[in-house]
Design an enzyme around this catalytic site. Sequence first.
Site, mmCIF file in Angstrom:
data_model
loop_
_atom_site.group_PDB
_atom_site.id
_atom_site.type_symbol
_atom_site.label_atom_id
_atom_site.label_comp_id
_atom_site.label_asym_id
_atom_site.label_seq_id
_atom_site.Cartn_x
_atom_site.Cartn_y
_atom_site.Cartn_z
ATOM 1 C CD GLU A 11 8.219 3.778 -2.242
ATOM 2 O OE1 GLU A 11 8.180 4.346 -3.733
ATOM 3 O OE2 GLU A 11 7.538 2.912 -1.750
ATOM 4 C CG HIS A 53 6.041 1.632 -5.408
ATOM 5 N ND1 HIS A 53 5.968 3.145 -4.808
ATOM 6 C CD2 HIS A 53 4.959 1.494 -5.695
ATOM 7 C CE1 HIS A 53 4.705 3.215 -4.698
ATOM 8 N NE2 HIS A 53 4.085 2.306 -5.305
ATOM 9 C CB ALA A 58 -1.014 -0.218 0.903
ATOM 10 N NE ARG A 59 1.291 5.752 -2.048
ATOM 11 C CZ ARG A 59 0.908 5.172 -3.167
ATOM 12 N NH1 ARG A 59 1.162 3.717 -3.305
ATOM 13 N NH2 ARG A 59 0.340 5.702 -4.394
ATOM 14 N N GLY A 63 4.076 -2.801 -7.642
ATOM 15 C CA GLY A 63 2.798 -3.071 -7.523
ATOM 16 C C GLY A 63 2.160 -3.121 -9.012
ATOM 17 C CB SER A 64 0.765 -0.287 -10.948
ATOM 18 O OG SER A 64 1.854 0.514 -10.925
HETATM 19 C C1 DGY Z 1 -0.167 3.730 -6.994
HETATM 20 O O1 DGY Z 1 -0.796 3.891 -8.255
HETATM 21 O O2 DGY Z 1 -0.621 4.411 -6.237
HETATM 22 C C2 DGY Z 1 0.662 2.894 -6.933
HETATM 23 O O3 DGY Z 1 1.589 3.116 -5.868
HETATM 24 C C3 DGY Z 1 1.861 3.130 -8.042
HETATM 25 O O4 DGY Z 1 1.222 2.555 -9.286
#
Ligand code: DGY
Length: 323
Positions: free
Chosen positions: A272, A290, A242-243, A292-293
């Site tokens: 980061e 990082h 998440a964060r 994730g996406s």
């Molecule tokens: C987001 O979209 O918030 C991710 O952390 C990065 O893709």
Amino acid sequence: MTSSRPLAVCSRRLPAPTEQALESLCTVIANPGDLPLPAATLAERCRQHGATVLVVTPTDRISADIIATLPDSLKLIATFSVGYEHIDVEAARARGITVTNTPGVLTDATADIALLLILGAARRASEGEREIRTDSWTGWRPTHLMGTHIGGRRLGILGMGRIGQAVAQRARAFGMEIHYHNRTQLSAEQEQGAIFHADADSLLRVSDVLSLHCPATPETTGFLNAQRLALLPDGAIVINTARGAIVNDTDLIAALRSGRIAAAGLDVFAGEPDIHPDYRELCNTFLLPHLGSATLQTRTAMGNSVIDSIQSILLNRLPSNAL
Ligand code: DGY
């Protein structure tokens, strides 16, 4: 200098199809160096060129002070991310600037990374990989790098939005028992048998694996501190896609060092890319930068979402992803 075409200031390089689509709509003031620019520089570029659109990413801090310096020409701040804690949305709204994000399109990619971290942390993938890379593997032996089986273990999901639900769906296939805490309980259809905990502490008490899926807000900042880590079962695993701000790094590192928390799988970090250095030293951390996406398909879909928002603004319509 003003342009007859709408003008977009873009803080980072974007996937090629997104840059092409953006250039077909606007004159683009890009950042070919692709290193983070100070937010004041972005604002300065917006003023200098009379920009209509500012495209940003989570590495840009668009505070109320920065928003106050944006030109009246600016109609949209589009963030290439689902998270938007880096933008003062209220301050933008007060100036009549729409803010958009990219929800929905990165759910599966992020959930996949959460599962990768769960499995990697539970099965000591990082330690194993390091042995091979440092040529210190002495061969197969019965007691070598024994991890823990995730089937039958309880997965606690903090924040059961789209990504939390997608993680639950995947974890079920591995035989995990799903528990969750969310502001509101999901419908039985959405829950798919997951067990709701009305308060977060109750969730922590049962979570053999805790996976964080809530946004970073003033309420969630530092949420996972020593007191809350102490509620987790002995040998629990902590996962964060998440964060970074949701975790108190010093407290998590102490718990990992003592072995009270068996392992952590982390894709996001406070500050980061300057992560707490102790995470690197610990052998029971599985760390990703990082990601994730970070699939071609997802980043392209995020770009399409940004382009949709810009098209709406240029047509004087409210974008569907307006915050
Ligand atoms: C987001 O979209 O918030 C991710 O952390 C990065 O893709």
